[in-house]
Design a protein around this motif. Structure first.
Motif, PDB file in Angstrom:
ATOM      1  N   PRO A  83       1.084  10.181  37.532  1.00 50.55           N
ATOM      2  CA  PRO A  83       0.948  10.581  38.377  1.00 50.55           C
ATOM      3  C   PRO A  83       1.421  11.574  39.702  1.00 50.55           C
ATOM      4  O   PRO A  83       2.953  11.277  40.576  1.00 50.55           O
ATOM      5  N   TRP A  84       0.554  11.817  40.717  1.00 48.22           N
ATOM      6  CA  TRP A  84       0.956  13.420  41.759  1.00 48.22           C
ATOM      7  C   TRP A  84       0.537  12.622  42.914  1.00 48.22           C
ATOM      8  O   TRP A  84       0.632  12.733  44.183  1.00 48.22           O
ATOM      9  N   TYR A  85      -0.183  11.446  43.013  1.00 45.76           N
ATOM     10  CA  TYR A  85      -0.463  10.702  43.876  1.00 45.76           C
ATOM     11  C   TYR A  85       0.209   8.595  43.878  1.00 45.76           C
ATOM     12  O   TYR A  85       0.661   8.563  43.242  1.00 45.76           O
ATOM     13  N   ARG A  86       0.277   8.860  45.175  1.00 45.43           N
ATOM     14  CA  ARG A  86       1.103   7.401  45.352  1.00 45.43           C
ATOM     15  C   ARG A  86      -0.068   5.813  45.613  1.00 45.43           C
ATOM     16  O   ARG A  86      -0.191   6.203  46.500  1.00 45.43           O
ATOM     17  N   ARG A  87      -0.388   5.259  44.207  1.00 48.95           N
ATOM     18  CA  ARG A  87      -1.850   5.173  45.009  1.00 48.95           C
ATOM     19  C   ARG A  87      -1.869   3.437  44.874  1.00 48.95           C
ATOM     20  O   ARG A  87      -0.494   2.550  44.230  1.00 48.95           O
ATOM     21  N   LEU A  88      -2.204   2.434  45.119  1.00 51.74           N
ATOM     22  CA  LEU A  88      -2.776   0.814  45.869  1.00 51.74           C
ATOM     23  C   LEU A  88      -3.719   0.681  44.358  1.00 51.74           C
ATOM     24  O   LEU A  88      -4.967   1.081  44.314  1.00 51.74           O
ATOM     25  N   SER A  89      -3.590  -0.324  43.224  1.00 47.66           N
ATOM     26  CA  SER A  89      -3.872  -1.171  42.164  1.00 47.66           C
ATOM     27  C   SER A  89      -5.322  -1.444  42.935  1.00 47.66           C
ATOM     28  O   SER A  89      -5.640  -2.471  44.060  1.00 47.66           O
ATOM     29  N   PRO A  90      -6.731  -0.655  42.139  1.00 48.27           N
ATOM     30  CA  PRO A  90      -8.300  -1.324  43.313  1.00 48.27           C
ATOM     31  C   PRO A  90      -8.318  -2.528  43.244  1.00 48.27           C
ATOM     32  O   PRO A  90      -9.485  -2.994  43.349  1.00 48.27           O
ATOM     33  N   ASP A  91      -7.575  -3.680  41.923  1.00 48.98           N
ATOM     34  CA  ASP A  91      -8.307  -4.629  41.522  1.00 48.98           C
ATOM     35  C   ASP A  91      -7.520  -5.778  42.540  1.00 48.98           C
ATOM     36  O   ASP A  91      -7.758  -7.036  42.625  1.00 48.98           O
ATOM     37  N   LEU A  92      -6.349  -5.185  43.969  1.00 50.50           N
ATOM     38  CA  LEU A  92      -5.826  -5.911  44.693  1.00 50.50           C
ATOM     39  C   LEU A  92      -7.163  -6.421  46.145  1.00 50.50           C
ATOM     40  O   LEU A  92      -7.415  -5.768  46.418  1.00 50.50           O
TER      41      LEU A  92
END
Length: 535
Positions: free
Chosen positions: A312-321
């Motif tokens: 992936p090209w972004y550092r993303r947060l998990s949307p279920d947390l």
């Protein structure tokens, strides 16, 4: 239901006689400070005797239109102004914004004063409040209820629905002199959805710590945007000077992350004064500052091996947390509180690749990932609407998701769902990034036709265009070169052949290489070709 705002003398002299003749009832909302001290720059106001006459007529219910909130107040360090009810006032002398308690106190004091004066002048309490300019927030509505108003009136441009009054709020539609009343239909009340032709711009490219130089560069950028034929601007919210998508600051006042410079609001006002509608482009899951602080919120590294998607090209947060969702809601709440936004464009970081799993549940199915992202964004939208009830929402979509009939497993994005969830779906029609350099025009036409086929207009809006915008790529980042003008024109012609008039371009700089003037406007730049539908 007829309502009249402000309390001009013309109501007593012209409207009240007609109401008596026709036996029609109405509501009159008055600004008590205007009646106490008539402003010299407004038409003549009613006297209190005239207000009491209307009140005793049996046809007119008197409502409050606030005491002193019917005005604009300073909203940023550059002394731009916005409606008093929806603005966190900027205290220029103290170089700070009013805090939450100060805002609450200001609204409460005003509404209490207005209701007290009306009660004293009329001899009875009033129950209704019409918000100045139709602007309101959830907090302001709650304060109004606590101060004794049983219902408040907005100006949303939509019809009232059953249950609105019991909920304590009624929308209204503004009728202007010369409104084209036509037969028994009420469609004339509502404006058609405006065409969106958008220029996406980064403040990184024009910012200068010298305010005079910054304003000059903004003026040049504004002129460039107008020459392109744009109606809207997607304006960057987070600086990305390194171009790596790692955000450590923002361009506006907030309580979540560092402020590089509090300039977004000023830039938005400058563009708005030129007739442009301004949206903020902001990340949803790529909240880099939270990603650094909370490794436990990160999306786990994807599986490796044959057939799996690239890194992936972004550092993303998990949307279920819950923690990640709360951080996103707080971030967008600050956007709504401090910025005069027309709308929000959720950026292209709201995706999950094949092989990635939700950190909380461990689920890696595209359906579960898509649902988690959607749930996160719906929470964000609800928080924004509490402060900006008329805010519009758009979301960036990767082009392959349009080319697929259902949920795209490589991005966990579903174009059909986007059409129902957002006011505008922004398809990143980046021909070169998708490997379609040689047939960019034909590919764009095919993409546009697929988008149109999936749009099912709601009843009564069959003639409106689909809420889809094709955003074109003006710069080839892999080759570090501008896309030639003729290639862009061919993409525009392809979109027009498919009857898509929503077009955008990115990036736009004060001098955007060979991007031709008029590219987004009523005809293709440098040609006589026009849209095959009325402008």
């Amino acid at each position: 239901m007829l309502t009249f705002d402000d309390g001009y003398r013309s109501f007593s002299e012209a409207v009240l006689p007609i109401l008596r003749e026709e036996g029609v009832k109405a509501t009159l909302a008055v600004v008590t400070s205007f009646l106490e001290r008539p402003p010299p720059d407004l038409p003549p106001m009613m006297s209190w005797d005239q207000v009491r006459e209307a009140d005793r007529s049996g046809l007119v219910e008197i409502a409050s239109h606030s005491h002193d909130l019917h005005r604009y107040v300073a909203s940023n360090p550059y002394r731009d102004t916005d409606p008093a009810v929806t603005t966190r006032l900027y205290r220029v002398g103290e170089k700070r914004y009013e805090d939450r308690d100060e805002y609450w106190s200001r609204i409460r004091k005003d509404l209490r004063t207005s209701r007290r004066i009306l009660g004293e002048r009329l001899g009875h309490d009033v129950s209704f409040l019409a918000w100045p300019y139709g602007e309101h927030t959830a907090v302001a509505r709650r304060i109004a209820a606590e101060e004794g108003f049983t219902a408040t009136l907005g100006l949303d441009g939509v019809p009232a629905a059953p249950g609105d009054l019991s909920g304590g709020y009624l929308p209204r539609v503004m009728v202007y002199r010369g409104s084209g009343i036509d037969g028994k239909s009420v469609r004339w009340l509502f404006d058609p959805r405006p065409t969106v032709r958008a220029a996406q711009a980064d403040l990184d490219e024009v910012y200068d710590p010298d305010p005079a130089m910054f304003r000059l560069r903004l003026e040049l950028l504004k002129d460039r945007i107008l020459r392109l034929g744009a109606t809207d601007v997607f304006l960057q919210g987070c600086p990305d000077p390194g171009g790596d998508g790692f955000f450590r600051a923002v361009w506006f006042m907030n309580h979540q992350v560092a402020v590089r410079a509090d300039v977004w609001s000023m830039a938005a006002h400058l563009f708005s004064r030129a007739g442009l509608r301004v949206w903020i482009r902001a990340p949803v899951m790529n909240l880099s500052w939270e990603w650094e602080k909370h490794p436990e919120w990160r999306i786990p590294a994807g599986e490796k091996g044959a057939g799996k998607s690239p890194a992936p090209w972004y550092r993303r947060l998990s949307p279920d947390l819950e923690g990640a969702r709360r951080a996103a809601v707080d971030f967008f709440s600050d956007i709504a509180v401090y910025l005069p936004i027309r709308g929000i464009l959720f950026d292209d970081d709201a995706f999950m690749l094949e092989g990635e799993r939700l950190r909380g549940s461990g689920n890696g199915s595209p359906e579960a990932k898509s649902a988690a992202i959607r749930g996160m964004i719906e929470e964000i939208k609800a928080a924004v609407l509490a402060w900006r009830p008329n805010c519009l929402f758009a979301r960036n979509l990767y082009a392959p998701a349009v080319e697929r009939d259902a949920l795209h497993p490589g991005f966990s994005q579903d174009f059909g769902r986007f059409l129902s969830d957002y006011d505008l779906t922004v398809v990143m029609a980046y021909a070169r990034m998708e490997g379609r350099r040689e047939d960019a025009g034909a590919w764009t036409e095919s993409l546009a036709r697929r988008a149109i086929r999936k749009w099912i207009p709601p009843p009564g809006r069959e003639s409106e265009p689909p809420p889809v915008l094709l955003k074109l790529q003006a710069y080839d980042w892999s080759e570090e070169a501008w896309v030639p003008a003729e290639e862009l024109r061919e993409q525009v012609r392809g979109a027009r052949r498919a009857m898509v008039n929503g077009l955008g371009i990115y990036p736009v700089l004060p001098a955007s290489g060979p991007v031709p003037d008029g590219l987004l406007g009523g005809k293709a730049a440098g040609t006589s070709e026009r849209y095959p539908y009325p402008e």
